[in-house]
Design an enzyme around this catalytic site. Structure first.
Site, PDB file in Angstrom:
ATOM      1  N   LYS A  22       0.835  -1.201   0.000  1.00 48.82           N
ATOM      2  CA  LYS A  22       0.000   0.000   0.000  1.00 48.82           C
ATOM      3  C   LYS A  22       0.869   1.251   0.000  1.00 48.82           C
ATOM      4  O   LYS A  22       0.625   2.200  -0.748  1.00 48.82           O
ATOM      5  CB  LYS A  22      -0.899   0.010   1.233  1.00 48.82           C
ATOM      6  CG  LYS A  22      -1.776   1.255   1.328  1.00 48.82           C
ATOM      7  CD  LYS A  22      -2.380   1.442   2.703  1.00 48.82           C
ATOM      8  CE  LYS A  22      -1.395   2.078   3.650  1.00 48.82           C
ATOM      9  NZ  LYS A  22      -2.028   2.841   4.748  1.00 48.82           N
ATOM     10  N   ASN A  23       1.905   1.253   0.833  1.00 47.17           N
ATOM     11  CA  ASN A  23       2.726   2.461   0.998  1.00 47.17           C
ATOM     12  C   ASN A  23       3.630   2.726  -0.199  1.00 47.17           C
ATOM     13  O   ASN A  23       4.257   3.779  -0.272  1.00 47.17           O
ATOM     14  CB  ASN A  23       3.556   2.356   2.282  1.00 47.17           C
ATOM     15  CG  ASN A  23       2.698   2.481   3.524  1.00 47.17           C
ATOM     16  OD1 ASN A  23       1.565   2.951   3.471  1.00 47.17           O
ATOM     17  ND2 ASN A  23       3.222   2.042   4.655  1.00 47.17           N
ATOM     18  N   CYS A 116      -5.013   8.048  10.044  1.00 47.88           N
ATOM     19  CA  CYS A 116      -5.008   7.444  11.370  1.00 47.88           C
ATOM     20  C   CYS A 116      -4.546   8.452  12.422  1.00 47.88           C
ATOM     21  O   CYS A 116      -3.612   9.213  12.196  1.00 47.88           O
ATOM     22  CB  CYS A 116      -4.072   6.234  11.411  1.00 47.88           C
ATOM     23  SG  CYS A 116      -4.734   4.758  10.623  1.00 47.88           S
ATOM     24  N   ARG A 121       1.917  14.223  12.261  1.00 46.85           N
ATOM     25  CA  ARG A 121       2.654  13.971  11.026  1.00 46.85           C
ATOM     26  C   ARG A 121       2.521  15.227  10.168  1.00 46.85           C
ATOM     27  O   ARG A 121       1.777  15.248   9.198  1.00 46.85           O
ATOM     28  CB  ARG A 121       2.113  12.726  10.320  1.00 46.85           C
ATOM     29  CG  ARG A 121       2.338  11.465  11.130  1.00 46.85           C
ATOM     30  CD  ARG A 121       2.051  10.214  10.344  1.00 46.85           C
ATOM     31  NE  ARG A 121       0.624   9.970  10.233  1.00 46.85           N
ATOM     32  CZ  ARG A 121       0.101   8.872   9.711  1.00 46.85           C
ATOM     33  NH1 ARG A 121       0.898   7.917   9.262  1.00 46.85           N
ATOM     34  NH2 ARG A 121      -1.197   8.702   9.638  1.00 46.85           N
ATOM     35  N   ASP A 309       5.564   0.383  11.918  1.00 47.01           N
ATOM     36  CA  ASP A 309       4.349  -0.301  11.485  1.00 47.01           C
ATOM     37  C   ASP A 309       4.285  -1.759  11.941  1.00 47.01           C
ATOM     38  O   ASP A 309       3.273  -2.429  11.723  1.00 47.01           O
ATOM     39  CB  ASP A 309       4.220  -0.244   9.954  1.00 47.01           C
ATOM     40  CG  ASP A 309       3.651   1.084   9.478  1.00 47.01           C
ATOM     41  OD1 ASP A 309       3.244   1.900  10.327  1.00 47.01           O
ATOM     42  OD2 ASP A 309       3.611   1.304   8.256  1.00 47.01           O
ATOM     43  N   ARG A 401      -7.979  -0.602   5.180  1.00 40.77           N
ATOM     44  CA  ARG A 401      -7.090   0.386   4.575  1.00 40.77           C
ATOM     45  C   ARG A 401      -5.712  -0.205   4.277  1.00 40.77           C
ATOM     46  O   ARG A 401      -4.948   0.383   3.510  1.00 40.77           O
ATOM     47  CB  ARG A 401      -6.925   1.591   5.496  1.00 40.77           C
ATOM     48  CG  ARG A 401      -8.196   2.430   5.670  1.00 40.77           C
ATOM     49  CD  ARG A 401      -7.965   3.670   6.507  1.00 40.77           C
ATOM     50  NE  ARG A 401      -6.814   4.396   5.998  1.00 40.77           N
ATOM     51  CZ  ARG A 401      -5.766   4.753   6.736  1.00 40.77           C
ATOM     52  NH1 ARG A 401      -5.708   4.426   8.010  1.00 40.77           N
ATOM     53  NH2 ARG A 401      -4.776   5.424   6.201  1.00 40.77           N
TER      54      ARG A 401
END
Length: 421
Positions: A22-23, A116, A121, A309, A401
């Protein structure tokens, strides 16, 4: 709203195919805005964030053709340079359209993002980097308004920029912006994550001139234009790590397919320290465990150190491991929100500042818990897999997600996980 019901106690056996990351997929999808001809991607995971990004790009005018894990994007004609709040509020990665829009079209209007609630951030590093390249930027009514109309040829100008904090999305945004800037851009204290490297490799296929990706200094020589290319998105190392921890906790033996072991060195080392057997081949990893684990200390830090993560998943492992452990989070200040939910399952965890002190218990008991963010959700699933009786996890939209077909993949390995609406 969907929830998961897990009957704990089953060992995991078999093979599981790891999806594209995903990232990596999200910034690469946004990179399509830079190309004057279609970009063709494979191994794009079917995730909520991916769908949201595609909807955002389509709203701007990008023509998208999606077939399974294959996505083609044609951004030859764009009729909107805006990312509106209603499409951005749930996904922080949408800030990644800012750099490409500004670099290719000379203007962008992007809502300040959501995502999230795991801590601060800030996007100020993105903005300062673009300002260093000459952009004129204002924040009004919750939107970032950016233009290059005052610059020579209305194009961003190459610059040297030092990022005060290591930021993955900041590195990606500025790298994309620099590809079409006039002159040379040097990004110092850049993020070194594999997903940054993967995006750089895609941009190079599109005609960009980039060197140093994977180190803390990335150099980009601007070019006149970029074209489409074909690119396969790198494997999701966090999804892979999550399944590896699941096998270690439940016991059993599982082979992970479509993985690059070198991307998981820190995770593999900790799993071996915990007592699991991990063997690696070129594109697969096999994890074997009897479920009898030893506690391991964890300290998160930017790549190539232990990834933030994977912190919540290893905390789940430590709750049933023998001994005491310290889990220290150095990246995000609010990333212990899963602790209270794990305590409902019987975990013995105390928080001291940015460190969790975990004392392994003989067993966890099923209960109803609530997911608070993406990786916290994953850690609760892992805890539920080993808890006695039934665990109900509510608000699992966070899971969707970041994990493709989670319950199907787990059930194929022998777990008992059911999704209920």
């Amino acid at each position: 709203m969907d929830k998961l019901i897990i009957q704990g106690g089953n060992r995991l056996h078999g093979e599981v195919l790891i999806s594209g990351a995903k990232n990596a997929a999200l910034p690469i999808l946004c990179a399509a805005l830079l190309a004057e001809t279609p970009l063709h991607l494979t191994s794009v995971p079917a995730l909520k964030d991916v769908g949201s990004t595609i909807k955002l790009l389509e709203k701007m005018g990008v023509k998208v053709n999606r077939d399974g894990d294959k996505v083609s994007l044609d951004a030859s004609i764009i009729h909107s340079k805006e990312a509106p709040y209603e499409m951005v509020k749930t996904m922080r990665a949408s800030i990644l359209v800012l750099g490409p829009l500004l670099s290719r079209f000379g203007q962008a209007r992007v809502s300040l993002p959501g995502g999230c609630a795991i801590g601060s951030r800030p996007v100020d590093l993105h903005i300062k980097g673009l300002q260093a390249m000459g952009a004129e930027i204002h924040i009004e009514h919750g939107y970032i308004e950016a233009t290059t109309a005052h610059l020579p040829n209305k194009r961003l100008q190459g610059a040297r920029y030092y990022m005060d904090l290591v930021t993955v999305t900041g590195t990606e945004n500025l790298m994309m912006a620099a590809t079409l800037a006039q002159g040379t851009t040097v990004l110092e204290n850049a993020a070194k994550e594999p997903e940054v490297v993967d995006m750089a490799e895609c941009l190079i296929k599109m005609g960009a001139k980039i060197s140093g990706a994977g180190t803390d200094v990335i150099t980009i020589i601007g070019v006149e234009r970029l074209n489409g290319a074909a690119h396969n998105v790198v494997c999701d190392r966090i999804e892979a790590g999550t399944y590896m921890v699941a096998v270690a906790m439940t016991g059993g033996e599982v082979k992970l397919l479509n993985v690059q072991p070198k991307l998981l060195d820190a995770v593999i080392e900790k799993l071996r320290d915990a007592g699991a057997t991990v063997s690696c081949e070129t594109d697969s990893i096999t994890v074997k465990s009897d479920g009898q684990l030893k506690a391991v200390n964890i300290r998160t830090a930017p790549h190539p150190a232990f990834p933030t993560d994977m912190q919540a998943q290893f905390m789940a492992l430590n709750t049933i491991a023998k001994g005491m452990s310290k889990v220290t989070e150095t990246i995000f200040e609010n990333r212990f929100m899963h602790v209270q939910e794990m305590q409902r399952l019987g975990a013995d965890i105390d928080i001291e500042g940015n460190t969790a002190l975990v004392k392994g218990v003989a067993f966890l008991d099923g209960a109803t818990v609530m997911a608070t963010d993406l990786r916290a959700s994953a850690s609760l699933v892992l805890a539920g897999l080993v808890a006695r009786g039934e665990t109900v996890i509510e608000r699992i939209y966070h899971l969707d997600r970041g994990y493709e077909n989670l319950e199907q993949k787990l059930n194929a390995l022998g777990a008992n996980v059911k999704r209920v609406t």
